[in-house]
Design a protein around this motif. Structure first.
Motif, PDB file in Angstrom:
ATOM      1  N   HIS A  15      -9.113   3.961   3.824  1.00 35.93           N
ATOM      2  CA  HIS A  15      -9.942   4.072   4.437  1.00 35.93           C
ATOM      3  C   HIS A  15      -9.550   5.672   4.955  1.00 35.93           C
ATOM      4  CE1 HIS A  15     -12.794   0.862   2.502  1.00 35.93           C
ATOM      5  NE2 HIS A  15     -11.556   0.414   3.636  1.00 35.93           N
ATOM      6  N   GLY A  29       0.837  -1.397  -0.564  1.00 37.42           N
ATOM      7  CA  GLY A  29      -0.396  -0.044   0.057  1.00 37.42           C
ATOM      8  C   GLY A  29       0.218   0.950   0.204  1.00 37.42           C
ATOM      9  N   ASP A  58       1.605  -4.579   4.949  1.00 37.61           N
ATOM     10  CA  ASP A  58       0.295  -5.331   5.326  1.00 37.61           C
ATOM     11  C   ASP A  58       0.329  -5.941   6.224  1.00 37.61           C
ATOM     12  OD1 ASP A  58      -2.074  -6.871   4.682  1.00 37.61           O
ATOM     13  OD2 ASP A  58      -1.136  -6.938   2.667  1.00 37.61           O
ATOM     14  N   GLU A  78      -7.743   5.897   7.897  1.00 35.68           N
ATOM     15  CA  GLU A  78      -7.554   5.707   9.608  1.00 35.68           C
ATOM     16  C   GLU A  78      -6.675   6.119  10.133  1.00 35.68           C
ATOM     17  OE1 GLU A  78     -10.369   2.717  11.354  1.00 35.68           O
ATOM     18  OE2 GLU A  78     -10.594   1.650   9.097  1.00 35.68           O
ATOM     19  N   ASN A 124      -0.371  -1.112   8.100  1.00 33.35           N
ATOM     20  CA  ASN A 124      -1.631  -0.892   7.708  1.00 33.35           C
ATOM     21  C   ASN A 124      -2.541  -1.361   7.283  1.00 33.35           C
ATOM     22  OD1 ASN A 124      -2.548   0.980   4.976  1.00 33.35           O
ATOM     23  ND2 ASN A 124      -1.443  -0.109   3.516  1.00 33.35           N
ATOM     24  N   LYS A 125      -3.495  -1.361   6.074  1.00 32.57           N
ATOM     25  CA  LYS A 125      -4.879  -1.910   6.231  1.00 32.57           C
ATOM     26  C   LYS A 125      -5.508  -3.070   7.534  1.00 32.57           C
ATOM     27  CE  LYS A 125      -2.436  -3.883   1.631  1.00 32.57           C
ATOM     28  NZ  LYS A 125      -2.484  -4.668   0.744  1.00 32.57           N
ATOM     29  N   ILE A 126      -5.466  -2.036   8.327  1.00 31.28           N
ATOM     30  CA  ILE A 126      -5.747  -2.185   9.710  1.00 31.28           C
ATOM     31  C   ILE A 126      -7.513  -2.593   9.455  1.00 31.28           C
ATOM     32  CG2 ILE A 126      -4.701  -1.488  10.897  1.00 31.28           C
ATOM     33  CD1 ILE A 126      -6.783   0.854  11.787  1.00 31.28           C
ATOM     34  N   ASP A 127      -8.125  -2.643   8.611  1.00 26.54           N
ATOM     35  CA  ASP A 127      -9.280  -2.738   7.929  1.00 26.54           C
ATOM     36  C   ASP A 127      -9.401  -4.202   7.081  1.00 26.54           C
ATOM     37  OD1 ASP A 127      -9.290  -2.370   4.185  1.00 26.54           O
ATOM     38  OD2 ASP A 127      -8.093  -1.053   5.404  1.00 26.54           O
ATOM     39  N   ALA A 128      -8.423  -4.409   6.909  1.00 24.87           N
ATOM     40  CA  ALA A 128      -8.593  -5.965   6.380  1.00 24.87           C
ATOM     41  C   ALA A 128      -8.681  -6.847   7.442  1.00 24.87           C
ATOM     42  CB  ALA A 128      -7.847  -5.593   5.030  1.00 24.87           C
ATOM     43  N   SER A 153      -2.371  -7.190   7.400  1.00 30.25           N
ATOM     44  CA  SER A 153      -3.596  -8.217   6.780  1.00 30.25           C
ATOM     45  C   SER A 153      -2.763  -8.695   6.379  1.00 30.25           C
ATOM     46  CB  SER A 153      -4.499  -7.531   6.334  1.00 30.25           C
ATOM     47  OG  SER A 153      -3.964  -7.492   4.947  1.00 30.25           O
ATOM     48  N   SER A 176      -5.444   2.401   8.025  1.00 27.57           N
ATOM     49  CA  SER A 176      -5.430   2.224   6.765  1.00 27.57           C
ATOM     50  C   SER A 176      -5.842   3.072   5.942  1.00 27.57           C
ATOM     51  CB  SER A 176      -7.186   1.875   6.932  1.00 27.57           C
ATOM     52  OG  SER A 176      -7.489   1.906   5.241  1.00 27.57           O
TER      53      SER A 176
END
Ligand code: GDP
Length: 373
Positions: free
Chosen positions: A346, A192, A267, A348, A299-303, A269, A343
Motif C-alpha cells: 500500500h 516482500g 515481514d 505506506e 514490511n506488511k504493517i497492514d497485515a 506480520s 507496507s
C-alpha cells in the motif's frame, strides 16, 4: 528445548515449502527428541506410526524438515518401502529447480542437485534395489553405481567450469557498473522484497505469494532526490538454507557481498519474524557481509495482526499480544540500524523510508566522491 509453538511454526513453513513445490499435505507428525536418531532420524516407534499411516492411506511421499544423512535416508527407505522420502534440502532444491528461469540459475541448481545426490547415490539405489528386487527393473550393481558416480563427478566438474566462466562475466559486469552506490535488498523468502523493488524502482519484478519467486538477481537504477544508485533484488534466505545452494549461488550472493548498503526487509506480520531476522543475519555472516551498513525495513504493517487477549494469557510467547507500538519500544528501538515500518503493498510510510535510504546512500556517495558538490 524447542517450544511446541516453534515446532508448529516450523511445520507451517515446511508445509508452505511443500505446497510451493506442488504437493498437497495430508498429515503432520511431530516428534520431540533431545537428539536425532543417527540411524533413522526419528525414533523407531515414530517410524512405525508413520509407516502404518502411510500404508493405510496410500500416501506417496514423506517429507522431513531437516537434511537427512545418506545413511538415514537409506535406513528410512528400508523402513518405508512404498514411499518416496524427501528431506528439507531435497525439497528446497526441487523448488529452486522449478523456479530457475535463466540458464545461469539452472546451472547453479543442477550443480547443487548433483552435489546433494553424489554421496546418496548408492544408498538411493540400494533402496530401489530392495523395492523392485527381482521384478524386471533390477537396481544397478556396484559397477554401474561406480560408472554413475563418475558420470556425475564429470558433470559436476563441467558445471563448475561453466559457472566459473559466468561468474567472471558477472564480476566484470559488476565492475562496469562503475562507482555508483550499490544497494541490495536482503531478507527471508516471501517478505516482500520484489514488491518493494517494484514499488521503489517502478519496474516489473515477479512477485508472488510463494517461496523463492526470485532466483535471479535483478538490478535497477533508482533515483531518489537527484541521487542515483543501483538497487538489487536477491534470492530469499531461509532457515537451514542448503549449503550446496549457498555455494553454487555464489554469484547471486556476490551481489550482497559487494553491496555498499543492505536493506534488510522483514515481514512483521509473520509470527516467526524474529527467527527470520536471525536466519538472514546468519547467512550474511556466512558470506561475510554482516558488517555492512544496513537499514531495517519492517514490511506488511497492514497485515500485522494484533489481538489483545486476556491478561492471564500474556506469556512471552504470545506475540500477538504485542501491538506494533509496543514492538517498537522493544529491542527494535535499540537497533544500531535505521529502522522504518512500511507496507510495500500500500506504499505506506514511503516518504520516511525513501528519506532513510537517501540519507544512507548520500553518506556512502559523499565518502566516495568527496570533492563533488
Ligand atoms: P519476496 O519473496 O521477498 O520477493 O516477496 P514478494 O515481493 O514476492 O511478496 C511475497 C508476498 O507478500 C506477495 O504475495 C506480496 O503481494 C505480499 N506482500 C508484499 N508486501 C506486502 C505488504 O506490504 N502487505 C501485505 N499484506 N502483503 C505484502
Amino acid at each position: 528445548n524447542q517450544s511446541e509453538e516453534k515446532l508448529v511454526e516450523y511445520m507451517d513453513e515446511l508445509e508452505f515449502l511443500a505446497l510451493t513445490a506442488g504437493a498437497t499435505i495430508d498429515k503432520r507428525f511431530i516428534q520431540k527428541l533431545t537428539q536425532q536418531d543417527p540411524k533413522t532420524f526419528i525414533g523407531s516407534g515414530k517410524a512405525q506410526e508413520i509407516r502404518d499411516y502411510v500404508k493405510s492411506n496410500g500416501i506417496g511421499t514423506v517429507i522431513f524438515d531437516d537434511e537427512l544423512s545418506p545413511s538415514q535416508l537409506k535406513n528410512l527407505g528400508k523402513e518405508m518401502e512404498e514411499v518416496k522420502i524427501l528431506d528439507r534440502t531435497n525439497l528446497i532444491l526441487d523448488i529452486f529447480a522449478q523456479r530457475a528461469q535463466t540458464s545461469y540459475a539452472r546451472t547453479q541448481v543442477e550443480l547443487a542437485q548433483y552435489q546433494y545426490l553424489l554421496p546418496r547415490l548408492s544408498k538411493m539405489w540400494s533402496h530401489l534395489d530392495k523395492q523392485k528386487g527381482g521384478i524386471g527393473m533390477r537396481g544397478p550393481g556396484e559397477t554401474e553405481i561406480e560408472t554413475d558416480r563418475r558420470i556425475i563427478r564429470d558433470r559436476i566438474t563441467l558445471l563448475k567450469d561453466k559457472l566459473k566462466t559466468i561468474d567472471k562475466q558477472m564480476a566484470t559486469q559488476r565492475q562496469n557498473r562503475g562507482k555508483m552506490v550499490r544497494v541490495a535488498l536482503v531478507g527471508y523468502t516471501n517478505v516482500g522484497k520484489s514488491t518493494l523493488m517494484n514499488a521503489i524502482s517502478k519496474s516489473d519484478v515477479f512477485a508472488e505469494d510463494k517461496l523463492f519467486a526470485t532466483l535471479d538477481t535483478t538490478v535497477r537504477k533508482v533515483v531518489i532526490g537527484n541521487l542515483p544508485f543501483l538497487l538489487t533484488d536477491t534470492v530469499g534466505f531461509i532457515r537451514k538454507l542448503p549449503t550446496q545452494l549457498v555455494e553454487s549461488f555464489k554469484s547471486t550472493l556476490d551481489e550482497v557481498r559487494e553491496a555498499d548498503l543492505l536493506i534488510h526487509v522483514v515481514d512483521i506480520s509473520h509470527e516467526s519474524f524474529e527467527d527470520h531476522i536471525n536466519s538472514v543475519n546468519q547467512t550474511l555472516m556466512e558470506i561475510n557481509a554482516h558488517q555492512k551498513p544496513m537499514i531495517m525495513v519492517f514490511n506488511k504493517i497492514d497485515a500485522f495482526a494484533y489481538e489483545k487477549k486476556d491478561e492471564d494469557d500474556l506469556t512471552p510467547e504470545t506475540r500477538k499480544n504485542i501491538s506494533l507500538d509496543e514492538w517498537m519500544k522493544t529491542w527494535m528501538s535499540k537497533s544500531q540500524y535505521p529502522t522504518v515500518f512500511i507496507s510495500a503493498l500500500h506504499k505506506e510510510n514511503f516518504p520516511e523510508m525513501k528519506k532513510m535510504i537517501y540519507d544512507e546512500v548520500l553518506k556512502i556517495h559523499t565518502a566516495r566522491f568527496p570533492y563533488n558538490d
